[in-house]
Write a protein that holds these residues in place. Structure first.
Motif, short mmCIF file in Angstrom:
data_model
loop_
_atom_site.label_atom_id
_atom_site.label_comp_id
_atom_site.label_asym_id
_atom_site.label_seq_id
_atom_site.Cartn_x
_atom_site.Cartn_y
_atom_site.Cartn_z
N GLU A 124 0.81 -1.21 0.00
CA GLU A 124 0.00 0.00 0.00
C GLU A 124 0.85 1.27 0.00
O GLU A 124 0.53 2.23 -0.70
N VAL A 125 1.93 1.29 0.79
CA VAL A 125 2.69 2.54 0.92
C VAL A 125 3.80 2.70 -0.13
O VAL A 125 4.15 3.83 -0.48
N PHE A 126 4.32 1.59 -0.64
CA PHE A 126 5.39 1.69 -1.63
C PHE A 126 4.97 1.17 -3.01
O PHE A 126 5.44 1.67 -4.03
N GLY A 127 4.17 0.13 -3.01
CA GLY A 127 3.83 -0.56 -4.25
C GLY A 127 4.83 -1.68 -4.51
O GLY A 127 6.01 -1.58 -4.14
N LEU A 128 4.36 -2.75 -5.11
CA LEU A 128 5.22 -3.87 -5.51
C LEU A 128 5.34 -3.87 -7.02
O LEU A 128 4.34 -3.80 -7.73
N ALA A 129 6.57 -3.95 -7.50
CA ALA A 129 6.80 -4.01 -8.94
C ALA A 129 6.25 -5.32 -9.49
O ALA A 129 6.20 -6.33 -8.77
N PRO A 130 5.83 -5.36 -10.74
CA PRO A 130 5.39 -6.62 -11.34
C PRO A 130 6.47 -7.68 -11.22
O PRO A 130 7.64 -7.42 -11.50
N GLY A 131 6.09 -8.86 -10.78
CA GLY A 131 7.07 -9.94 -10.63
C GLY A 131 8.00 -9.78 -9.45
O GLY A 131 9.06 -10.42 -9.39
N ALA A 132 7.63 -8.94 -8.48
CA ALA A 132 8.50 -8.73 -7.31
C ALA A 132 8.77 -10.04 -6.59
O ALA A 132 7.90 -10.91 -6.48
N GLU A 133 9.98 -10.19 -6.09
CA GLU A 133 10.37 -11.35 -5.29
C GLU A 133 10.09 -11.05 -3.82
O GLU A 133 10.55 -10.04 -3.30
N VAL A 134 9.34 -11.93 -3.16
CA VAL A 134 9.00 -11.75 -1.74
C VAL A 134 9.38 -13.03 -1.00
O VAL A 134 8.79 -14.09 -1.22
N THR A 135 10.36 -12.92 -0.11
CA THR A 135 10.95 -14.08 0.56
C THR A 135 10.77 -13.99 2.06
O THR A 135 10.84 -12.91 2.64
N THR A 136 10.56 -15.13 2.69
CA THR A 136 10.71 -15.20 4.14
C THR A 136 11.68 -16.32 4.49
O THR A 136 11.69 -17.38 3.85
N GLU A 137 12.49 -16.07 5.51
CA GLU A 137 13.27 -17.15 6.10
C GLU A 137 12.35 -17.95 7.00
O GLU A 137 11.34 -17.45 7.50
N ALA A 138 12.71 -19.22 7.22
CA ALA A 138 11.89 -20.08 8.09
C ALA A 138 12.74 -21.23 8.59
O ALA A 138 13.63 -21.71 7.89
N ASN A 139 12.45 -21.66 9.80
CA ASN A 139 12.97 -22.94 10.26
C ASN A 139 12.03 -24.04 9.79
O ASN A 139 10.81 -23.83 9.72
N PRO A 140 12.55 -25.21 9.47
CA PRO A 140 11.67 -26.28 8.97
C PRO A 140 10.57 -26.67 9.94
O PRO A 140 9.52 -27.16 9.51
N ASP A 141 10.79 -26.46 11.24
CA ASP A 141 9.76 -26.83 12.21
C ASP A 141 8.89 -25.65 12.63
O ASP A 141 8.13 -25.75 13.59
N SER A 142 8.99 -24.52 11.91
CA SER A 142 8.19 -23.34 12.26
C SER A 142 7.08 -23.08 11.25
O SER A 142 6.45 -22.01 11.28
N VAL A 143 6.84 -24.04 10.34
CA VAL A 143 5.82 -23.86 9.31
C VAL A 143 4.91 -25.08 9.27
O VAL A 143 5.26 -26.16 9.74
N THR A 144 3.75 -24.88 8.66
CA THR A 144 2.82 -25.97 8.38
C THR A 144 2.37 -25.83 6.93
O THR A 144 2.60 -24.79 6.28
N ALA A 145 1.72 -26.84 6.43
CA ALA A 145 1.18 -26.74 5.07
C ALA A 145 0.22 -25.56 4.98
O ALA A 145 0.21 -24.81 3.98
N ARG A 146 -0.56 -25.36 6.02
CA ARG A 146 -1.54 -24.27 6.01
C ARG A 146 -0.86 -22.90 6.06
O ARG A 146 -1.26 -21.99 5.32
N SER A 147 0.15 -22.74 6.90
CA SER A 147 0.79 -21.43 7.01
C SER A 147 1.51 -21.05 5.72
O SER A 147 1.49 -19.89 5.30
N LEU A 148 2.16 -22.02 5.07
CA LEU A 148 2.85 -21.74 3.81
C LEU A 148 1.85 -21.40 2.70
O LEU A 148 2.10 -20.51 1.88
#
Length: 426
Positions: A124-148
């Motif tokens: 909303e405040v900056f805008g995302l360029a078309p095809g922007a890359e959006v990454t998060t780091e994660a530990n393998p035990d900190s995610v679920t199928a639903r959260s991803l």
């Protein structure tokens, strides 16, 4: 994000940037080489602080008003609003975000809805360029199928898992909380959600054999990630590891052992179709088309612009660097009172920028333009002599040098620091 902030000048309470920031951004755009703009979001929470970690992280869930896990997303979105105001007041031309990266800490300890909410406010405040890359780091035990799946639906495109090792005793030494079998499950969920996957590995842990490392690399390759990062273990002062090594309780890292493991990783990754593009990073790229590289990190290495949100986060805009208050409570309090979270600022001089350009450039497979050396005090004469010597020693690619680029060979990648020192004249 290292926990020790650099020295610098005090930053103004209103966050206003020097006038030449806007001028440089406009000049770059007019010259046909616009400076890209990215966002880094630091999430400082961890379940356990790993023994080797020197990042600005905390295991407590509540660090004060605005600095608890439950309130953190609201605090960070407040900084995004503040940042937009600073850029507008400083007359910096509006630019959409090319990349966004959530790092930590463990960002995925926050609910997926919070991460999506922060990203939504950035949009909303900056805008995302078309095809922007959006990454998060994660530990393998900190995610679920639903959260991803929720992250992917909310605009995330990529997840970087801290796999580190596939060997239980190595994970135990590193104080990692996940089990090896967590990794294939997490990667599978990410794939099902349509996310690109990167795996982060660490080599050279005391007690890790060469076969242990082979097991780890082969286990990672079996999952066919889009990207692999492999970092040598560094023992930092002030960490649990550093203290143990200093007291003789634990062996220090062995540079020769780490070199052997780097060479093994390069061979296995190359055979599997991964190409190195930065000393510690490989992308699945059999046809050498540049796909799957971490575009956010490339922005750092190419000296582009980014705003860093969160406690201790660093920002860079057209040569001006500034950083936020380190402790989450102090960071949150500044924002709550309408004061910039930034507490320090610096603008490296020409000599420092030259050294940084050399340090970053020779880490990349695209290399460093030899014309960069022209700004050295002697016009680059000494450095050009060193280039010839290092080609003869097998540290630099001779053909690339003839084409005007400084690119390390495989042997040169092992001696990157020496190459930088020789090019910079110290």
């Amino acid at each position: 994000m290292p926990s020790i902030l650099p020295e610098g000048d005090p930053a103004p309470d209103d966050g206003r940037l020097p006038a030449h920031v806007a001028r440089r951004v406009r000049e770059a755009e007019s010259a046909g080489a616009p400076r890209t703009f990215s966002l880094y979001v630091h999430v400082p929470f961890c379940e356990v602080r790993c023994g080797y970690c020197d990042f600005n992280t905390y295991t407590a869930e509540d660090l004060g008003p605005g600095a608890s896990r439950s309130s953190y997303a609201g605090t960070v979105t407040g900084e995004l609003d503040f940042a937009a105001g600073v850029l507008a007041a400083s007359d910096v031309p509006a630019r959409q975000l090319e990349t966004v990266f959530f790092g930590g800490g463990t960002p995925t300890l926050l609910p997926a809805a919070d991460l999506v909410g922060i990203l939504g406010r950035a949009r909303e405040v900056f805008g995302l360029a078309p095809g922007a890359e959006v990454t998060t780091e994660a530990n393998p035990d900190s995610v679920t199928a639903r959260s991803l799946a929720e992250l992917a639906a909310g605009g995330f495109t990529r997840v970087s898992f801290g796999m580190q090792s596939a060997v239980p005793h190595v994970l135990a030494t590193l104080d990692r909380t996940h089990r090896p079998e967590n990794v294939p499950a997490a990667v599978g969920w990410a794939r099902d959600a349509g996310l690109e996957v990167s795996l982060d590995l660490i080599y050279g842990t005391p007690g890790e054999s060469l076969e242990d490392w082979r097991t780890t690399v082969e286990a990672a390759l079996a999952l066919r990630p889009d990207h692999v990062s492999a970092y040598s273990l560094i023992v930092e002062e002030g960490t649990k590891f550093g203290s143990s090594v200093k007291r003789g309780v634990q062996a220090d890292v062995d540079p020769d052992d780490q070199a052997d493991k780097y060479l093994l990783a390069e061979r296995l990754l190359a055979e599997a179709g991964y190409r190195w593009y930065e000393i510690s990073n490989w992308a699945l790229d059999p046809l050498d088309e540049g796909i799957h590289r971490a575009r956010h990190n490339m922005a750092y290495w190419r000296d582009q612009d980014w705003w860093g949100a969160g406690p201790g986060a660093h920002s860079h805009l057209a040569g001006v660097r500034f950083w936020n208050a380190k402790h989450p409570a102090a960071y949150a309090q500044r924002l709550a009172t309408g004061v910039s979270p930034s507490v320090g600022r610096e603008e490296p001089d020409a000599e420092a920028r030259f050294l940084e350009r050399v340090m970053l450039g020779v880490r990349l497979s695209e290399g460093l333009e030899t014309s960069v050396l022209d700004v050295a005090p002697d016009g680059g004469a000494q450095a050009r002599g060193e280039i010839a010597a290092m080609i003869a020693e097998g540290l630099l690619d001779g053909r690339a040098a003839l084409a005007g680029r400084i690119i390390p060979t495989l042997q040169g990648r092992l001696l990157d620091d020496a190459i930088v020192r020789r090019l910079a004249g110290f």
